[in-house]
Design a protein around this motif. Structure first.
Motif, PDB file in Angstrom:
ATOM      1  N   VAL A  75       2.282  60.555  68.346  1.00  0.00           N
ATOM      2  CA  VAL A  75       3.220  61.080  66.822  1.00  0.00           C
ATOM      3  C   VAL A  75       2.373  61.076  65.892  1.00  0.00           C
ATOM      4  O   VAL A  75       1.093  60.930  65.508  1.00  0.00           O
ATOM      5  N   THR A  76       2.958  61.577  64.928  1.00  0.00           N
ATOM      6  CA  THR A  76       2.900  61.731  63.551  1.00  0.00           C
ATOM      7  C   THR A  76       3.733  60.998  62.670  1.00  0.00           C
ATOM      8  O   THR A  76       4.619  61.193  62.866  1.00  0.00           O
ATOM      9  N   LEU A  77       3.327  60.007  62.069  1.00  0.00           N
ATOM     10  CA  LEU A  77       3.977  59.407  61.160  1.00  0.00           C
ATOM     11  C   LEU A  77       4.248  59.580  59.415  1.00  0.00           C
ATOM     12  O   LEU A  77       2.709  60.563  59.328  1.00  0.00           O
ATOM     13  N   LEU A  78       5.381  60.480  58.774  1.00  0.00           N
ATOM     14  CA  LEU A  78       5.681  60.505  57.366  1.00  0.00           C
ATOM     15  C   LEU A  78       5.719  59.079  57.061  1.00  0.00           C
ATOM     16  O   LEU A  78       7.033  58.472  57.134  1.00  0.00           O
ATOM     17  N   GLY A  79       5.278  58.768  55.410  1.00  0.00           N
ATOM     18  CA  GLY A  79       6.081  58.224  54.266  1.00  0.00           C
ATOM     19  C   GLY A  79       6.459  59.053  53.512  1.00  0.00           C
ATOM     20  O   GLY A  79       7.051  59.716  53.869  1.00  0.00           O
ATOM     21  N   SER A  80       6.707  57.620  52.753  1.00  0.00           N
ATOM     22  CA  SER A  80       7.256  58.201  51.679  1.00  0.00           C
ATOM     23  C   SER A  80       6.550  59.469  50.490  1.00  0.00           C
ATOM     24  O   SER A  80       5.148  59.558  51.242  1.00  0.00           O
ATOM     25  N   LYS A  81       7.141  60.490  50.066  1.00  0.00           N
ATOM     26  CA  LYS A  81       6.297  61.693  49.480  1.00  0.00           C
ATOM     27  C   LYS A  81       5.693  62.433  50.627  1.00  0.00           C
ATOM     28  O   LYS A  81       4.689  62.913  50.441  1.00  0.00           O
ATOM     29  N   LEU A  82       5.739  62.443  51.462  1.00  0.00           N
ATOM     30  CA  LEU A  82       5.659  63.228  53.055  1.00  0.00           C
ATOM     31  C   LEU A  82       4.338  62.765  52.849  1.00  0.00           C
ATOM     32  O   LEU A  82       3.292  63.819  54.070  1.00  0.00           O
ATOM     33  N   ASN A  83       3.442  62.193  52.558  1.00  0.00           N
ATOM     34  CA  ASN A  83       2.277  61.329  53.368  1.00  0.00           C
ATOM     35  C   ASN A  83       2.274  61.206  54.684  1.00  0.00           C
ATOM     36  O   ASN A  83       3.190  60.753  55.767  1.00  0.00           O
ATOM     37  N   ALA A  84       1.307  61.490  55.395  1.00  0.00           N
ATOM     38  CA  ALA A  84       0.665  61.552  56.711  1.00  0.00           C
ATOM     39  C   ALA A  84      -0.133  61.134  57.474  1.00  0.00           C
ATOM     40  O   ALA A  84      -1.197  61.380  56.615  1.00  0.00           O
ATOM     41  N   LYS A 109      -1.826  53.935  52.658  1.00  0.00           N
ATOM     42  CA  LYS A 109      -1.775  56.097  52.493  1.00  0.00           C
ATOM     43  C   LYS A 109      -0.360  56.393  52.948  1.00  0.00           C
ATOM     44  O   LYS A 109      -0.068  57.364  51.854  1.00  0.00           O
ATOM     45  N   LEU A 110       0.507  56.027  53.385  1.00  0.00           N
ATOM     46  CA  LEU A 110       2.466  56.609  53.491  1.00  0.00           C
ATOM     47  C   LEU A 110       2.704  55.613  52.215  1.00  0.00           C
ATOM     48  O   LEU A 110       3.885  56.379  52.567  1.00  0.00           O
ATOM     49  N   LYS A 111       2.753  55.762  51.936  1.00  0.00           N
ATOM     50  CA  LYS A 111       3.336  54.389  50.274  1.00  0.00           C
ATOM     51  C   LYS A 111       4.427  54.156  51.405  1.00  0.00           C
ATOM     52  O   LYS A 111       5.509  54.020  50.893  1.00  0.00           O
ATOM     53  N   ILE A 112       4.720  53.006  52.344  1.00  0.00           N
ATOM     54  CA  ILE A 112       5.177  51.991  52.826  1.00  0.00           C
ATOM     55  C   ILE A 112       5.195  50.318  52.725  1.00  0.00           C
ATOM     56  O   ILE A 112       4.363  50.448  52.069  1.00  0.00           O
ATOM     57  N   ASN A 113       5.876  50.404  52.082  1.00  0.00           N
ATOM     58  CA  ASN A 113       5.961  48.461  51.321  1.00  0.00           C
ATOM     59  C   ASN A 113       6.042  48.037  53.086  1.00  0.00           C
ATOM     60  O   ASN A 113       6.991  46.951  52.950  1.00  0.00           O
ATOM     61  N   ALA A 114       5.860  47.693  54.100  1.00  0.00           N
ATOM     62  CA  ALA A 114       5.672  47.003  54.889  1.00  0.00           C
ATOM     63  C   ALA A 114       5.452  45.957  55.457  1.00  0.00           C
ATOM     64  O   ALA A 114       4.245  45.342  54.923  1.00  0.00           O
ATOM     65  N   PRO A 115       6.363  44.903  55.950  1.00  0.00           N
ATOM     66  CA  PRO A 115       6.553  43.162  55.725  1.00  0.00           C
ATOM     67  C   PRO A 115       5.329  43.182  56.786  1.00  0.00           C
ATOM     68  O   PRO A 115       5.576  43.705  58.130  1.00  0.00           O
ATOM     69  N   ILE A 116       4.739  41.860  56.951  1.00  0.00           N
ATOM     70  CA  ILE A 116       3.958  41.626  58.036  1.00  0.00           C
ATOM     71  C   ILE A 116       4.866  40.265  58.294  1.00  0.00           C
ATOM     72  O   ILE A 116       5.776  39.788  58.219  1.00  0.00           O
ATOM     73  N   ARG A 117       4.911  40.971  59.841  1.00  0.00           N
ATOM     74  CA  ARG A 117       5.783  40.415  61.180  1.00  0.00           C
ATOM     75  C   ARG A 117       5.841  39.502  62.599  1.00  0.00           C
ATOM     76  O   ARG A 117       4.113  40.760  62.820  1.00  0.00           O
ATOM     77  N   GLU A 118       6.062  39.206  63.430  1.00  0.00           N
ATOM     78  CA  GLU A 118       6.343  39.207  64.459  1.00  0.00           C
ATOM     79  C   GLU A 118       6.455  40.494  65.168  1.00  0.00           C
ATOM     80  O   GLU A 118       7.201  40.750  64.926  1.00  0.00           O
ATOM     81  N   SER A 119       6.002  40.933  65.746  1.00  0.00           N
ATOM     82  CA  SER A 119       6.269  41.627  66.780  1.00  0.00           C
ATOM     83  C   SER A 119       7.762  41.853  67.456  1.00  0.00           C
ATOM     84  O   SER A 119       8.023  41.059  67.683  1.00  0.00           O
ATOM     85  N   GLY A 120       8.561  42.839  67.163  1.00  0.00           N
ATOM     86  CA  GLY A 120      10.047  42.370  67.758  1.00  0.00           C
ATOM     87  C   GLY A 120      10.473  42.066  66.607  1.00  0.00           C
ATOM     88  O   GLY A 120      11.956  42.304  66.649  1.00  0.00           O
ATOM     89  N   LYS A 121      10.578  41.423  65.097  1.00  0.00           N
ATOM     90  CA  LYS A 121      11.236  40.906  64.857  1.00  0.00           C
ATOM     91  C   LYS A 121      11.321  42.026  63.123  1.00  0.00           C
ATOM     92  O   LYS A 121      10.260  42.028  62.023  1.00  0.00           O
ATOM     93  N   ILE A 122      12.240  43.053  63.089  1.00  0.00           N
ATOM     94  CA  ILE A 122      12.274  44.303  62.520  1.00  0.00           C
ATOM     95  C   ILE A 122      12.757  44.646  61.569  1.00  0.00           C
ATOM     96  O   ILE A 122      13.385  45.318  60.581  1.00  0.00           O
ATOM     97  N   SER A 123      13.876  42.927  61.976  1.00  0.00           N
ATOM     98  CA  SER A 123      15.485  43.442  60.828  1.00  0.00           C
ATOM     99  C   SER A 123      14.618  43.451  59.304  1.00  0.00           C
ATOM    100  O   SER A 123      14.032  42.828  58.653  1.00  0.00           O
ATOM    101  N   GLY A 124      15.217  44.227  58.952  1.00  0.00           N
ATOM    102  CA  GLY A 124      14.772  44.472  57.392  1.00  0.00           C
ATOM    103  C   GLY A 124      13.640  44.851  56.736  1.00  0.00           C
ATOM    104  O   GLY A 124      13.222  44.689  55.766  1.00  0.00           O
ATOM    105  N   SER A 125      13.005  45.447  57.276  1.00  0.00           N
ATOM    106  CA  SER A 125      11.695  45.702  57.224  1.00  0.00           C
ATOM    107  C   SER A 125      11.540  47.636  57.354  1.00  0.00           C
ATOM    108  O   SER A 125      12.664  47.707  56.291  1.00  0.00           O
ATOM    109  N   ALA A 126      10.365  48.263  56.827  1.00  0.00           N
ATOM    110  CA  ALA A 126      10.442  48.979  56.039  1.00  0.00           C
ATOM    111  C   ALA A 126      10.712  50.388  56.804  1.00  0.00           C
ATOM    112  O   ALA A 126      10.831  50.800  58.430  1.00  0.00           O
ATOM    113  N   SER A 127      11.062  51.544  56.223  1.00  0.00           N
ATOM    114  CA  SER A 127      11.927  52.588  57.295  1.00  0.00           C
ATOM    115  C   SER A 127      10.387  53.502  56.950  1.00  0.00           C
ATOM    116  O   SER A 127       9.538  53.580  55.602  1.00  0.00           O
ATOM    117  N   ILE A 128      10.696  54.270  58.037  1.00  0.00           N
ATOM    118  CA  ILE A 128       9.637  55.173  58.312  1.00  0.00           C
ATOM    119  C   ILE A 128       9.923  56.562  59.361  1.00  0.00           C
ATOM    120  O   ILE A 128      11.293  56.574  59.596  1.00  0.00           O
TER     121      ILE A 128
END
Length: 217
Positions: A75-84, A109-128
């Protein structure tokens, strides 16, 4: 008193073999192979059908541990300002919730503030936004940077004297060597011994996939 030379030789050989096995077990009990995880996506069945069409299924490309696999589908991932970022692989099988795992460089690159998390724990994580050939999904949360961790079986955990959710340090040799701290231990019957780090971590320490590192507590 006569000595049975053959018996004596047999006993000496047996003792030396036992010492060799014991010595190698001790060495092996703190050595961990490393796998380098590139950016990837886990999807729910519902989201898979949005991305690839009704009744879509994942096509297995490569077997991974714990019943997981790398799929042919990307798939293609899009961040803010449509960076891909294009051609991001999906890992199967499908999950209950869709999740995107990036390296910090990808997030920048995607201008996303993604948090460091254990896989599966996505509550409150970044949008994409995830874009497939048939449609797109806007996730309000679900994008993370995976916490570095070690998969191992219960037997391997016992040999290393650790338990599930322990945190250990990993020593990296070489010209750019150092120590990884806060490495999470994850124990399950379906796991085989392997530490997982992302591409940023591997590049910073000059690590290659399959390299063996030393666990220190």
């Amino acid at each position: 008193m006569s000595i049975d030379v053959n018996s004596l030789i047999e006993r000496i050989v047996k003792e030396e073999v036992e010492k060799f096995v014991e010595s190698n077990d001790k060495v092996a009990s703190d050595i961990v192979p490393v796998g380098v995880s590139a950016r990837h996506v886990h999807v729910s069945q519902k989201d898979l059908e949005v991305l690839f069409g009704e009744n879509a299924t994942l096509t297995k490309k490569k077997e991974l541990m714990g019943g997981q696999f790398a799929a042919e589908e990307c798939v293609t991932l899009l961040g803010s300002k449509l960076n891909a970022i294009e051609k991001v692989r999906i890992l199967g099988p499908v999950r209950q919730e869709t999740q995107v795992e990036l390296a910090k460089t990808d997030a920048i690159k995607l201008k996303i503030n993604a948090p460091i998390r254990e896989s599966g724990k996505i509550s409150g994580s970044a949008s994409i936004t995830i874009v497939g050939p048939k449609g797109a999904i806007n996730l309000n949360e679900g994008c993370i940077i995976a916490k570095r961790h070690i998969h191992m079986s219960p037997k391997e955990a016992a040999a290393m004297n650790v338990i599930d959710n322990d945190f250990v340090n990993i020593k990296v040799p070489g010209e750019r060597g150092g120590i990884f701290t806060n490495v999470q231990v994850r124990v399950h019957d379906t796991y085989t011994l392997e530490m997982h780090i992302d591409t940023d971590e591997a590049n910073a320490f000059g690590i290659k996939c399959g390299q063996h590192l030393k666990l220190i507590k």
